[in-house]
Design a protein around this motif. Structure first.
Motif, short mmCIF file in Angstrom:
data_model
loop_
_atom_site.label_atom_id
_atom_site.label_comp_id
_atom_site.label_asym_id
_atom_site.label_seq_id
_atom_site.Cartn_x
_atom_site.Cartn_y
_atom_site.Cartn_z
N LYS A 52 0.83 -1.22 0.00
CA LYS A 52 0.00 0.00 0.00
C LYS A 52 0.85 1.26 0.00
CE LYS A 52 -3.93 -2.19 2.20
NZ LYS A 52 -4.76 -2.29 3.39
N GLU A 53 2.08 1.16 0.53
CA GLU A 53 2.98 2.32 0.49
C GLU A 53 3.37 2.65 -0.96
OE1 GLU A 53 5.11 4.28 2.78
OE2 GLU A 53 4.66 3.38 4.71
N GLY A 54 3.29 1.66 -1.86
CA GLY A 54 3.43 1.90 -3.29
C GLY A 54 4.83 2.20 -3.80
N GLU A 55 5.84 1.93 -3.01
CA GLU A 55 7.20 2.34 -3.37
C GLU A 55 8.05 1.16 -3.85
OE1 GLU A 55 8.81 4.59 -0.05
OE2 GLU A 55 6.79 5.27 0.41
N GLY A 56 9.02 1.47 -4.71
CA GLY A 56 9.98 0.47 -5.18
C GLY A 56 9.29 -0.71 -5.84
N ASP A 57 9.71 -1.91 -5.47
CA ASP A 57 9.11 -3.12 -6.06
C ASP A 57 7.91 -3.63 -5.26
OD1 ASP A 57 10.26 -4.27 -3.80
OD2 ASP A 57 11.62 -5.58 -4.91
N LEU A 58 7.44 -2.82 -4.32
CA LEU A 58 6.27 -3.09 -3.47
C LEU A 58 6.50 -4.20 -2.45
CD1 LEU A 58 3.40 -2.89 -6.15
CD2 LEU A 58 4.43 -1.03 -4.83
N SER A 59 7.72 -4.66 -2.31
CA SER A 59 8.01 -5.75 -1.38
C SER A 59 8.28 -5.24 0.04
CB SER A 59 9.23 -6.55 -1.85
OG SER A 59 10.41 -5.76 -1.67
N LEU A 60 8.09 -6.12 1.00
CA LEU A 60 8.41 -5.80 2.39
C LEU A 60 9.92 -5.57 2.55
CD1 LEU A 60 7.50 -5.42 5.30
CD2 LEU A 60 7.61 -7.91 5.59
N THR A 61 10.72 -6.33 1.81
CA THR A 61 12.18 -6.16 1.87
C THR A 61 12.57 -4.74 1.46
OG1 THR A 61 12.54 -8.49 1.44
CG2 THR A 61 14.39 -7.01 0.99
N TYR A 62 12.02 -4.26 0.35
CA TYR A 62 12.31 -2.90 -0.11
C TYR A 62 11.81 -1.89 0.92
CZ TYR A 62 12.45 1.33 -2.90
OH TYR A 62 12.71 2.61 -3.34
N TRP A 63 10.58 -2.08 1.42
CA TRP A 63 10.01 -1.17 2.40
C TRP A 63 10.93 -1.05 3.61
CZ3 TRP A 63 8.78 -1.10 7.46
CH2 TRP A 63 8.01 -0.03 7.91
N ARG A 64 11.36 -2.19 4.15
CA ARG A 64 12.23 -2.18 5.34
C ARG A 64 13.54 -1.46 5.06
NH1 ARG A 64 10.89 -8.18 7.59
NH2 ARG A 64 9.08 -7.53 8.81
N MET A 65 14.15 -1.73 3.92
CA MET A 65 15.43 -1.10 3.58
C MET A 65 15.29 0.42 3.51
SD MET A 65 17.75 -1.64 0.16
CE MET A 65 16.48 -0.93 -0.89
N GLU A 66 14.30 0.90 2.77
CA GLU A 66 14.13 2.34 2.59
C GLU A 66 13.68 3.04 3.86
OE1 GLU A 66 14.94 4.55 0.10
OE2 GLU A 66 16.07 2.76 -0.44
N HIS A 67 12.79 2.40 4.63
CA HIS A 67 12.33 3.04 5.85
C HIS A 67 13.39 3.00 6.95
CE1 HIS A 67 8.60 3.17 3.66
NE2 HIS A 67 8.17 4.04 4.56
N GLN A 68 14.20 1.96 6.97
CA GLN A 68 15.31 1.95 7.92
C GLN A 68 16.27 3.08 7.58
OE1 GLN A 68 17.35 -1.78 8.52
NE2 GLN A 68 19.02 -0.81 9.64
N ARG A 69 16.57 3.29 6.29
CA ARG A 69 17.42 4.39 5.86
C ARG A 69 16.82 5.72 6.30
NH1 ARG A 69 17.06 8.41 2.82
NH2 ARG A 69 15.09 7.75 1.92
N PHE A 70 15.53 5.90 6.04
CA PHE A 70 14.86 7.16 6.37
C PHE A 70 14.91 7.43 7.88
CE2 PHE A 70 11.03 9.36 7.80
CZ PHE A 70 11.10 10.53 7.07
N PHE A 71 14.51 6.45 8.69
CA PHE A 71 14.48 6.66 10.14
C PHE A 71 15.87 6.78 10.73
CE2 PHE A 71 10.19 4.60 9.66
CZ PHE A 71 9.47 5.76 9.91
N THR A 72 16.84 6.06 10.19
CA THR A 72 18.23 6.18 10.66
C THR A 72 18.75 7.59 10.37
OG1 THR A 72 18.65 3.82 10.37
CG2 THR A 72 20.58 5.28 10.41
N GLN A 73 18.49 8.07 9.16
CA GLN A 73 18.91 9.42 8.79
C GLN A 73 18.26 10.46 9.69
OE1 GLN A 73 18.69 10.15 4.58
NE2 GLN A 73 18.93 12.35 4.83
N ALA A 74 17.02 10.19 10.09
CA ALA A 74 16.31 11.11 10.99
C ALA A 74 16.78 10.96 12.44
CB ALA A 74 14.81 10.88 10.90
N GLY A 75 17.61 9.94 12.71
CA GLY A 75 18.16 9.74 14.03
C GLY A 75 17.29 8.99 15.00
N SER A 76 16.35 8.20 14.47
CA SER A 76 15.40 7.56 15.39
C SER A 76 15.06 6.11 15.05
CB SER A 76 14.10 8.37 15.44
OG SER A 76 13.46 8.33 14.17
N PHE A 77 15.97 5.37 14.42
CA PHE A 77 15.61 4.01 14.02
C PHE A 77 15.81 2.98 15.12
CE2 PHE A 77 16.61 -0.23 12.42
CZ PHE A 77 15.39 -0.51 11.85
#
Length: 136
Positions: free
Chosen positions: A94-119
């Motif tokens: 439903k997030e609609g990003e990348g290849d729509l997989s949970l693996t992609y979602w986790r990778m990109e969101h871990q990057r996002f939250f890590t960059q924000a300092g809160s993963f």
């Protein structure tokens, strides 16, 4: 072009915001929302608690592109708390990003939250689902 202010007349109190952490990503994600491919998003519970404009079910929000121009209005249909490690394939799709997989979602969101300092794998997220009510 329709302005944020004119949309806020039609949708009183609707906050205007872009999705993502760069202008380029905001353009990509706004396009996915407009096309109906992105019908969900999430953020850390801590960021929602710190934001005075946190969403509520039924609320309207103006989505901006990377140039801060409005592209559409969404309505929040559901909100739920979920830990990062408990996000499932269905929500990732439903997030609609990348290849729509949970693996992609986790990778990109871990990057996002890590960059924000809160993963953390255990961090609580506010998972929201929405629908587009107007394309600008």
């Amino acid at each position: 072009m329709t302005s944020v202010e004119s949309l806020q007349v039609k949708y009183p109190n609707a906050p205007a915001w872009s999705i993502g952490d760069s202008a380029e990503l905001a353009d990509v994600l706004a396009d996915l929302v407009v096309k109906g491919k992105k019908t969900a998003s999430c953020g850390s519970l801590a960021s929602y608690q710190a934001d005075s404009a946190s969403p509520a079910v039924g609320s309207y929000h103006i989505i901006l592109n990377g140039q801060q121009d409005p592209v559409c209005v969404i309505r929040i249909m559901s909100l739920r708390l979920v830990r990062f490690c408990d996000v499932d394939e269905a929500f990732a799709r439903k997030e609609g990003e990348g290849d729509l997989s949970l693996t992609y979602w986790r990778m990109e969101h871990q990057r996002f939250f890590t960059q924000a300092g809160s993963f953390s794998e255990e961090m609580e997220l506010v998972a929201e689902e929405f629908k587009v009510v107007e394309v600008v």
